[in-house]
Design an enzyme around this catalytic site. Structure first.
Site, short mmCIF file in Angstrom:
data_model
loop_
_atom_site.label_atom_id
_atom_site.label_comp_id
_atom_site.label_asym_id
_atom_site.label_seq_id
_atom_site.Cartn_x
_atom_site.Cartn_y
_atom_site.Cartn_z
N GLY A 1 11.54 0.56 1.17
CA GLY A 1 10.93 0.74 -0.14
C GLY A 1 10.71 2.21 -0.47
CB ALA B 1 2.93 -4.84 -0.48
CB THR C 1 4.21 -3.67 -5.35
OG1 THR C 1 5.62 -3.51 -5.49
CG2 THR C 1 3.78 -3.30 -3.94
CB THR D 1 -3.40 -1.38 -4.54
OG1 THR D 1 -3.35 -1.17 -5.95
CG2 THR D 1 -4.00 -2.76 -4.29
CG ASP D 2 -5.12 1.30 -8.54
OD1 ASP D 2 -4.03 1.34 -7.95
OD2 ASP D 2 -5.22 0.99 -9.74
CE1 TYR E 1 0.12 -5.44 -5.19
CE2 TYR E 1 -1.29 -4.17 -6.66
CZ TYR E 1 -0.43 -4.24 -5.58
OH TYR E 1 -0.13 -3.09 -4.88
#
Length: 285
Positions: free
Chosen positions: A10, A58, A60, A99-100, A123
């Site tokens: 990725g 992941a 995403t 992640t945020d 998510y």
């Protein structure tokens, strides 16, 4: 060191492979290694014997997660649990990328590492479940939350803007009421390389310095690449998506600062450095 990277094919994984050339790196990615199959993953880990595992794999696609809930949890939660178990059994330090989106974005300041997560999307919920799996199954870990990531080869918001910016057409509407920290994979990889050496436990936020809206980010992209297609700011309501986007994705790097970590570049500086790469991620002559 021997470093295994899940999701190594990725965008972030590719950057890490270039960054960690002084180390022995194994890319663990589909189709050879599927993190949702514990035995297959353990065979790869046991055969390589890593000292550090960087878990980038992941699902995403934020909007796709809303309609493919079980797949999101299978990859982001169960997959992370498998990676954590494998790391623990191999006595490897685990660095897991998060992640945020574990926050709902309603706070009026940047989120620090001790703020309580409250994800508003599938998510974000599946990634938070992955964080908890890491915490449960592998005590020797660092969870690294990042946001608004772009890097050579994409896919990313930046690559979408470059593609659309080179096309003729009417003004592009870009959301101007969501704030975040545009972050290059190169800047993040630098922080991860430091964390790999220092092994700071717990949760760490790692983004570029400074903040912008998506519109401001797009405007800077168009300026640096010399794109002339008009840009027009719009509101989130004018651009509805299946998964609600956080109005505030800003992350404060409190732990990185307190631990004496490296300074992250300002986001415009990082974007300017990225300009030396062409669309395919190869360095320009």
């Amino acid at each position: 060191m021997k470093v295994l990277i899940t999701g190594g094919k990725g965008m972030l994984g590719r950057t890490l492979c270039r960054r960690l050339v002084a180390h022995e790196v194994l890319v663990a990615d589909l189709p050879e290694v599927d993190i949702t199959h514990l035995r297959q993953l353990e065979e790869a880990v046991r055969g390589f014997g890593p000292e550090v595992i960087i878990h980038c794999a992941a699902m995403t696609a934020v909007d796709a997660c809303e309609s493919q809930v079980e797949l999101a949890y299978k990859v982001n939660a169960l997959g992370s649990a498998n990676v954590a178990v494998s790391a623990f059994r191999a006595r490897a330090w685990l660095i897991a990328i998060s992640t945020d989106y574990v926050f709902d974005g309603r706070l009026d300041r940047p989120y620090h590492e001790w703020d309580v997560p409250l994800p508003a999307t599938v998510y974000g919920q599946s990634k938070l479940a992955g964080e908890r799996a890491v915490q449960m199954h592998c005590p020797e870990h660092t969870i690294v939350r990042t946001a608004w990531l772009y890097g050579p080869g994409g896919p990313s918001f930046l690559h979408t803007m470059l593609k659309l910016g080179h096309e003729e057409g009417p003004s592009l509407k870009v959301v101007n009421d969501q704030l975040g920290n545009p972050t290059s994979t190169d800047a993040l990889a630098g922080a991860l390389a430091w964390l790999m050496e220092q092994r700071v436990p717990g949760i760490v936020h790692a983004t570029c310095e400074g903040e912008a809206t998506w519109y401001e980010f797009a405007r800077e992209i168009f300026k640096l690449w010399g794109l002339r297609r008009p840009l027009e700011p719009c509101t989130t309501r004018e651009f509805p998506r299946p998964a609600p986007r956080p109005a505030n994705s800003r992350l404060e790097k409190r732990v990185l600062r307190l631990a004496g970590g490296p300074e992250m570049p300002e986001w415009r500086e990082a974007l300017s450095s990225f300009r030396k790469f062409n669309f395919d991620g190869e360095i320009k002559n």
